[in-house]
Design an enzyme around this catalytic site. Structure first.
Site, PDB file in Angstrom:
ATOM      1  N   HIS A  33       0.828  -1.208   0.000  1.00  0.00           N
ATOM      2  CA  HIS A  33       0.000   0.000   0.000  1.00  0.00           C
ATOM      3  C   HIS A  33       0.865   1.262   0.000  1.00  0.00           C
ATOM      4  CE1 HIS A  33      -3.660   2.347   1.195  1.00  0.00           C
ATOM      5  NE2 HIS A  33      -2.734   3.133   1.733  1.00  0.00           N
ATOM      6  N   GLU A  34       1.807   1.320   0.920  1.00  0.00           N
ATOM      7  CA  GLU A  34       2.655   2.513   1.014  1.00  0.00           C
ATOM      8  C   GLU A  34       3.580   2.644  -0.195  1.00  0.00           C
ATOM      9  OE1 GLU A  34       1.771   4.667   3.011  1.00  0.00           O
ATOM     10  OE2 GLU A  34       0.551   3.409   4.328  1.00  0.00           O
TER      11      GLU A  34
END
EC number: 3.4.17.19
Length: 492
Positions: free
Chosen positions: A257-258
């Site tokens: 996600h990051e």
């Protein structure tokens, strides 16, 4: 125009550089800063914000902007000026003392929130939250100038969008998601992951996954934090993740996600470095990148087939029979309190809860004193079971402590954008699954770089999505994707 525009952009370059330093202070506070340094860091943040506010409202800015706009002929210059004027007009409405006080209070509030969360004591955080909300209301009123205060705050994260528009979009999402959620929870669930997974091995695997998705570690780094986040732009883009020996998916998918956020920043055209176009155009578009990396790519049947082999290499036989069983386990719909650990199907219901509560807080329809009870009542109504402690409820997210009112809805808007982008990506790369099955994300991430990421702030948020997909953003592709995916997994 040339002289004015050149002077303006040189001035903005220094302002952007100082803003980057402020961001680095935030990264440091969340990762390696000694806990006892919090009071001093609050003063440092306030002092730096005062400098930034003075630059953003410098009297010369108005003259430079006006002179530059008169002669701007190319798209890049016009876009730069659009962002600069928007920032200048916004900053000019907010008193310098208020901007500095907000920076000081929200910096200190992070530590208060962290301690209250660790102690499961909302009452210990409530007075600080009241102070943050009062300051943000004051700021919102200054920005709105008689208009809707929440919309004024929302525009910091998603320019051109109103809460009423989001309410209509989310109103179309919520009933469909609730029905699909109920059907999935009534079906036979996939087996959960079992066993213990060494945190050091998790971190080693996350580096491999980050590089597989195109994250450039020569211009980035991966650290641990209580709440995973991405920070920076241009040549210095950092991410954090977290480990749990019982749940490696938390680390794996927080990292992916990051990385989606980080790759957006790393892939912006180098010509925009340290200019207003050199960052993601909005949090909704930013979330579209993190969510499509994490979900449509990272949780796909094709990619999880490859990931299954990587997991076995890292942890040995962990009790999941084969790739199909692993795919079902990765996408298991399960009851849980934590938004960031939620399955893909229920995630937006967590966001919509926060959206409604924070609008009520800013409007004054809900007091901080009543917030915990309101959260718990809404959670029980939406998810069917009671919150057991504050750290699993109202204290789980850092956002309100740092004043990010208007941020939460961009998570669901980003999911909507990701649904649109995924449908277009599938059309553009017909053999996507074959490539993902080999752990090769280059066609997917390359398409996203070309159609979304490289533009930075060149276009308005919804225009970015419309140009990439050929249609205006809509919740329909996301709902179609979720219905198809979970109907297959759960034989609905």
């Amino acid at each position: 125009m040339a002289d004015a525009y050149g002077e303006l952009m040189a001035f903005m370059r220094d302002t952007q550089a100082l803003a980057s330093i402020a961001g680095r202070l935030d990264w440091d506070q969340e990762t390696v800063m000694p806990r006892g340094a919090a009071p001093q860091r609050a003063e440092e943040s306030a002092a730096l914000e005062a400098v930034l506010h003075a630059r953003r409202t410098d009297a010369r800015m108005g003259d430079w902007i006006a002179a530059s706009e008169a002669g701007a002929t190319d798209d890049v210059a016009r876009a730069q000026l659009r962002h600069i004027r928007r920032s200048f007009e916004r900053a000019s409405k907010v008193p310098a003392s208020l901007a500095s006080e907000l920076a000081r209070v929200t910096s200190a509030a992070q530590g208060v929130w962290a301690e209250a969360r660790a102690a499961d004591d909302f009452a210990a955080f409530a007075p600080t939250l009241e102070q943050v909300i009062a300051l943000r209301r004051e700021e919102g009123a200054a920005l709105a100038q008689g208009g809707d205060v929440y919309d004024a705050l929302l525009s910091d994260y998603e320019p051109g969008t109103t809460a009423a528009e989001l309410e209509a979009m989310f109103g179309a999402l919520r009933p469909e998601l609730s029905v699909l959620r109920a059907a999935a929870l009534e079906a036979e669930p996939p087996a959960p992951l079992q066993g213990q997974f060494d945190p050091d091995a998790q971190m080693k695997l996350t580096r491999k996954l980050a590089e597989a998705f195109g994250y450039d570690l020569h211009h980035g780094r991966i650290d641990k934090a209580v709440h995973p986040f991405s920070s920076g732009s241009g040549l210095d883009v950092r991410i954090t993740t977290r480990t749990n020996a019982d749940d490696p998916f938390n680390c794996i998918y927080s990292t992916i996600h990051e990385v989606g956020h980080a790759c957006y920043e790393q892939n912006i055209d180098d010509a925009y470095l340290l200019t207003p176009l050199g960052s993601g155009v909005s949090m909704g578009v930013h979330e579209s990148q993190s969510r499509i990396y994490e979900n449509q790519l990272g949780r796909s049947r094709a990619f999880t087939g490859w990931l299954y082999g990587q997991m076995r290499d890292a942890f040995g036989d962990f009790g999941t029979a084969d790739e199909d069983a692993f795919y079902a386990t990765v996408n298991r719909v399960h009851d849980g309190f934590i938004r960031t650990e939620s399955d893909e199907l229920q995630y937006n219901l967590h966001v919509l809860l926060r959206f409604d509560l924070e609008r009520a807080l800013i409007a004054g329809d809900l007091t901080v004193r009543d917030l915990e009870a309101a959260w718990n009542d809404r959670f029980l109504a939406d998810f069917g079971f009671a919150v057991d402690k504050a750290s699993n409820g109202v204290l789980q997210d850092v956002h309100w402590s740092v004043g990010l009112f208007g941020y939460f809805p961009t998570y669901s808007l980003g999911n909507v954008y990701a649904g649109c982008l995924h449908a277009a990506l599938r059309r553009a790369v017909p053999d996507l699954d074959r490539q993902l099955g080999q752990g090769d994300t280059r066609a997917a991430t390359g398409w996203l770089k070309e159609n979304v990421q490289r533009h930075g702030g060149l276009y308005e948020p919804r225009d970015v999505i419309a140009q990439a997909t050929g249609t205006a953003p809509s919740e329909a592709p996301l709902l179609a994707y979720l219905k198809d995916k979970f109907s297959r997994i759960y034989a609905l």
